[in-house]
Design a protein around this motif. Structure first.
Motif, PDB file in Angstrom:
ATOM      1  N   THR A 163       0.835  -1.206   0.000  1.00 51.14           N
ATOM      2  CA  THR A 163       0.000   0.000   0.000  1.00 51.14           C
ATOM      3  C   THR A 163       0.864   1.249   0.000  1.00 51.14           C
ATOM      4  OG1 THR A 163      -1.738  -1.169   1.203  1.00 51.14           O
ATOM      5  CG2 THR A 163      -1.812   1.232   1.253  1.00 51.14           C
ATOM      6  N   THR A 164       1.894   1.277   0.835  1.00 55.05           N
ATOM      7  CA  THR A 164       2.799   2.429   0.902  1.00 55.05           C
ATOM      8  C   THR A 164       3.536   2.618  -0.420  1.00 55.05           C
ATOM      9  OG1 THR A 164       3.118   2.042   3.258  1.00 55.05           O
ATOM     10  CG2 THR A 164       4.739   3.428   2.170  1.00 55.05           C
ATOM     11  N   ALA A 165       4.039   1.528  -0.983  1.00 56.16           N
ATOM     12  CA  ALA A 165       4.755   1.613  -2.260  1.00 56.16           C
ATOM     13  C   ALA A 165       3.827   2.120  -3.364  1.00 56.16           C
ATOM     14  CB  ALA A 165       5.336   0.255  -2.625  1.00 56.16           C
ATOM     15  N   THR A 166       2.576   1.655  -3.344  1.00 54.09           N
ATOM     16  CA  THR A 166       1.604   2.109  -4.349  1.00 54.09           C
ATOM     17  C   THR A 166       1.322   3.592  -4.197  1.00 54.09           C
ATOM     18  OG1 THR A 166       0.595  -0.086  -4.343  1.00 54.09           O
ATOM     19  CG2 THR A 166      -0.705   1.716  -5.279  1.00 54.09           C
ATOM     20  N   GLN A 167       1.155   4.059  -2.967  1.00 54.66           N
ATOM     21  CA  GLN A 167       0.908   5.486  -2.734  1.00 54.66           C
ATOM     22  C   GLN A 167       2.106   6.320  -3.177  1.00 54.66           C
ATOM     23  OE1 GLN A 167      -0.063   5.619   1.427  1.00 54.66           O
ATOM     24  NE2 GLN A 167      -2.228   5.195   1.098  1.00 54.66           N
ATOM     25  N   ASP A 168       3.318   5.853  -2.866  1.00 55.50           N
ATOM     26  CA  ASP A 168       4.520   6.565  -3.306  1.00 55.50           C
ATOM     27  C   ASP A 168       4.581   6.637  -4.828  1.00 55.50           C
ATOM     28  OD1 ASP A 168       5.261   6.894  -0.682  1.00 55.50           O
ATOM     29  OD2 ASP A 168       6.798   5.307  -0.700  1.00 55.50           O
ATOM     30  N   MET A 169       4.266   5.546  -5.479  1.00 51.44           N
ATOM     31  CA  MET A 169       4.293   5.510  -6.939  1.00 51.44           C
ATOM     32  C   MET A 169       3.252   6.470  -7.514  1.00 51.44           C
ATOM     33  SD  MET A 169       5.920   4.258  -9.400  1.00 51.44           S
ATOM     34  CE  MET A 169       6.668   2.718  -8.992  1.00 51.44           C
ATOM     35  N   VAL A 170       2.067   6.510  -6.915  1.00 47.11           N
ATOM     36  CA  VAL A 170       1.013   7.428  -7.386  1.00 47.11           C
ATOM     37  C   VAL A 170       1.474   8.876  -7.230  1.00 47.11           C
ATOM     38  CG1 VAL A 170      -1.305   8.300  -6.842  1.00 47.11           C
ATOM     39  CG2 VAL A 170      -0.918   5.845  -7.038  1.00 47.11           C
ATOM     40  N   GLU A 171       2.117   9.210  -6.096  1.00 49.59           N
ATOM     41  CA  GLU A 171       2.617  10.572  -5.874  1.00 49.59           C
ATOM     42  C   GLU A 171       3.687  10.937  -6.904  1.00 49.59           C
ATOM     43  OE1 GLU A 171       1.487  12.900  -3.780  1.00 49.59           O
ATOM     44  OE2 GLU A 171      -0.087  11.470  -3.231  1.00 49.59           O
ATOM     45  N   LYS A 172       4.566   9.974  -7.184  1.00 47.46           N
ATOM     46  CA  LYS A 172       5.618  10.236  -8.169  1.00 47.46           C
ATOM     47  C   LYS A 172       5.029  10.441  -9.558  1.00 47.46           C
ATOM     48  CE  LYS A 172       9.348   7.916  -5.711  1.00 47.46           C
ATOM     49  NZ  LYS A 172      10.257   6.779  -5.659  1.00 47.46           N
ATOM     50  N   VAL A 173       4.030   9.660  -9.899  1.00 47.81           N
ATOM     51  CA  VAL A 173       3.380   9.817 -11.207  1.00 47.81           C
ATOM     52  C   VAL A 173       2.686  11.172 -11.284  1.00 47.81           C
ATOM     53  CG1 VAL A 173       1.506   8.952 -12.661  1.00 47.81           C
ATOM     54  CG2 VAL A 173       3.157   7.362 -11.686  1.00 47.81           C
TER      55      VAL A 173
END
Length: 154
Positions: free
Chosen positions: A48-58
């Protein structure tokens, strides 16, 4: 009788050992289930954390790309105006060159004339001030000599 007593004791020990083994299996199974549950929970939180980080980076990348596109579009729109202004400035500079040369030609004789008028004045001033400066220099030299004469020998 001894044999039956020993056999009964062995049976009792076997039953006790068997019931403890079952309880140990149950306890080990429960701890394994708890560990697996914690591991799955940790993995879920990590994903979940990795997905949120990826969404923020995108999102940040999208904002950067949008800003860069805006800058490029603005530059493309402004560049013709900049080129036109530079061309007009070059034309204006060419038109102004004769006026500047004319002003320089008019100022040059004035400065030469002014220098010619000031030179005799400065020469005259130096001629008048020279005796005064010589006299002051002699006065200070005498004062220094007299001061040195008053000092005790070293």
């Amino acid at each position: 009788m001894k044999f039956s007593l020993v056999a009964a004791l062995v049976v009792v020990l076997a039953v006790v050992h068997g019931s403890e083994a079952v309880s140990l299996v149950k306890r080990d199974l429960q701890s394994d289930v708890d560990r697996l549950t914690k591991l799955i929970s940790d993995m879920s939180a990590s994903i979940t954390t990795a997905t949120q980080d990826m969404v923020e980076k995108v999102k940040a990348l999208d904002v950067t790309n949008t800003a860069q596109t805006y800058m490029e579009d603005s530059r493309a729109k402004i560049q013709p105006l900049v080129d036109k202004v530079q061309a007009e400035a070059a034309k204006l500079q060419e038109q102004v060159k004769p006026f500047i040369a004319n002003i320089e030609d008019q100022i040059k004789p004035l400065t030469q004339n002014l220098n010619a008028q000031v030179k005799p004045l400065t020469d005259n001033f130096h001629a008048q001030v020279k005796p005064l400066t010589d006299m002051m220099e002699k006065f200070f030299q005498q004062a220094m000599d007299q001061t040195k004469a008053l000092l005790p020998p070293q």
